[in-house]
Design a protein around this motif. Structure first.
Motif, short mmCIF file in Angstrom:
data_model
loop_
_atom_site.label_atom_id
_atom_site.label_comp_id
_atom_site.label_asym_id
_atom_site.label_seq_id
_atom_site.Cartn_x
_atom_site.Cartn_y
_atom_site.Cartn_z
N ASP A 160 0.50 -1.15 -0.01
CA ASP A 160 0.63 0.07 0.40
C ASP A 160 1.00 1.44 0.16
O ASP A 160 0.64 2.44 -0.52
CB ASP A 160 -0.79 0.15 1.23
N VAL A 161 1.62 1.02 0.95
CA VAL A 161 2.96 2.47 1.09
C VAL A 161 3.77 2.72 2.23
O VAL A 161 4.02 1.83 2.75
CB VAL A 161 1.52 3.77 1.90
N ASP A 172 5.63 5.04 3.42
CA ASP A 172 6.56 6.54 3.13
C ASP A 172 7.80 7.14 3.82
O ASP A 172 8.31 8.56 4.11
CB ASP A 172 5.38 7.01 3.83
N ASN A 175 -1.53 2.03 -7.70
CA ASN A 175 -0.73 2.74 -6.90
C ASN A 175 0.05 3.84 -6.95
O ASN A 175 0.91 4.39 -7.51
CB ASN A 175 0.27 1.44 -6.16
N HIS A 214 1.32 5.58 -4.19
CA HIS A 214 2.46 6.05 -3.81
C HIS A 214 3.53 5.27 -3.94
O HIS A 214 4.53 5.66 -3.32
CB HIS A 214 2.36 5.14 -1.94
#
Length: 348
Positions: free
Chosen positions: A6-7, A9, A145, A147
């Motif tokens: 998903d991510v 960061d 996605n 990200h």
């Protein structure tokens, strides 16, 4: 197994892995600079995963953060693998040399293009080859996605099925067109090369829907013109789909078993016009140089990989058979148009 990130960061990494055993709880293994540092079981339930039938409970989500991996924000060389299969789920690598963007490299050949992808691989943080073999939901997630950065995708996917999953403004799309008779020769020889596999009761399942096409091809003499003419008259459905205008199929259909009609050739041209870079294998150096230039890669692009003489000779034989020509009428128009455009405009 299905998975998606998903991510990442910098401070935390979240994603999910749905194992083939629907009752199992997925586990991921984290390595830093090649050393295992953490093995983590999924702790969160995703009701969407359960609703899609990918896992019985949906307990597939994991999160890696400062709580379970102190200092994660400072780690640059990190990899996440599925603990049971060792499949790479995510890689965070150090270095400023990675391309800051996504490249989708599409080709319709039955043989994976390796020369260009091998040279591009070091310049992307993550690379996915043979993307046509990924589950549809996983590929859609990866392409769309927002990200994910620095990603290379390569393979012969059906463009209309996935075109809406990615933003052309943030993704460089590149297409390499092959001489259609060379590709037909390659595909027919591919079928013949798998005769022994089709006869192996233990391994034949690997051929999937193409097993009958392989067995069919084994009964014909490719060196005999009369045998080749009979080959095209008697093709089973699976072999027909494999050989009939494969480039048009990639550009203008949504499902592998869609029939191809004259209208598909118009769709193919429209889709072709939306690609960032379109090249022809007969001008391979021009295509490779254009890809490297657009990605701002300061390295020499690769030279054209040689086509085996057996394939070239067979392709010339196929050009003289009307049935083979009729099978490639749409792809021949695409190939000729692209080759003429490249030859006219390339000055590098």
């Amino acid at each position: 197994m299905r998975f998606a990130l998903d991510v990442d960061d910098g401070h935390s990494i979240t994603g999910w892995v749905a194992p083939d055993n629907q009752l199992a709880v997925s586990r991921v293994r984290v390595t830093v600079e090649g050393r295992p540092v953490l093995e983590l079981s999924a702790t969160e339930v995703d009701h969407g995963i359960r609703a899609n039938g990918w896992h019985a409970t949906g307990q597939c989500r994991f999160i890696i953060n400062e709580e379970n991996l102190p200092g994660v924000s400072a780690i640059r060389d990190l990899e996440i693998h599925d603990a049971d299969t060792n499949v790479l789920v995510h890689r965070r690598a150090s270095g400023s040399h990675f391309c800051d963007g996504k490249l989708i490299f599409i080709h319709a050949s039955i043989k994976q293009e390796s020369s260009l992808t091998e040279n591009l691989y070091p310049h992307f943080e993550l690379s996915y080859f043979n993307i046509n073999k990924l589950p549809e939901e996983i590929l859609s997630n990866m392409l769309g996605n927002p990200h994910s950065k620095s990603r290379l995708f390569a393979g012969p996917i059906l463009i209309p099925r996935y075109e809406g999953e990615y933003d052309y403004g943030n993704v460089l799309s590149a297409l390499l067109v092959e001489d259609p008779f060379v590709e037909m020769a390659r595909r027919m020889l591919w079928l013949r090369a798998r005769t022994a596999l089709a006869e192996d009761d233990v391994q034949s399942w690997r051929l999937g829907d193409l097993i009958e096409a392989v067995r069919f091809a084994a009964d014909f003499d490719y060196d005999d013109v009369k045998s080749l003419k009979r080959f095209f008259r008697m093709l089973p459905e699976e072999a027909y789909r494999l050989l009939f205008n494969p480039m048009t199929r990639v550009l203008a259909t949504r499902l592998p078993d869609d029939r191809i009609f004259p209208a598909n050739s118009i769709i193919a041209v429209e889709v072709l016009s939306r690609f960032g870079i379109v090249g022809h294998r007969n001008h391979y150096e021009a295509f490779a140089a254009s890809v490297f230039d657009r990605l701002e890669i300061a390295a020499p692009p690769p030279s054209a990989p040689p086509v085996p003489t057996e394939i070239l000779a067979f392709a010339e034989r196929l050009r003289g058979i009307k049935a083979a020509v009729d099978f490639l009428v749409f792809d021949e128009v695409i190939s000729r148009s692209v080759e003429e455009a490249v030859a006219r405009n390339w000055t590098g």
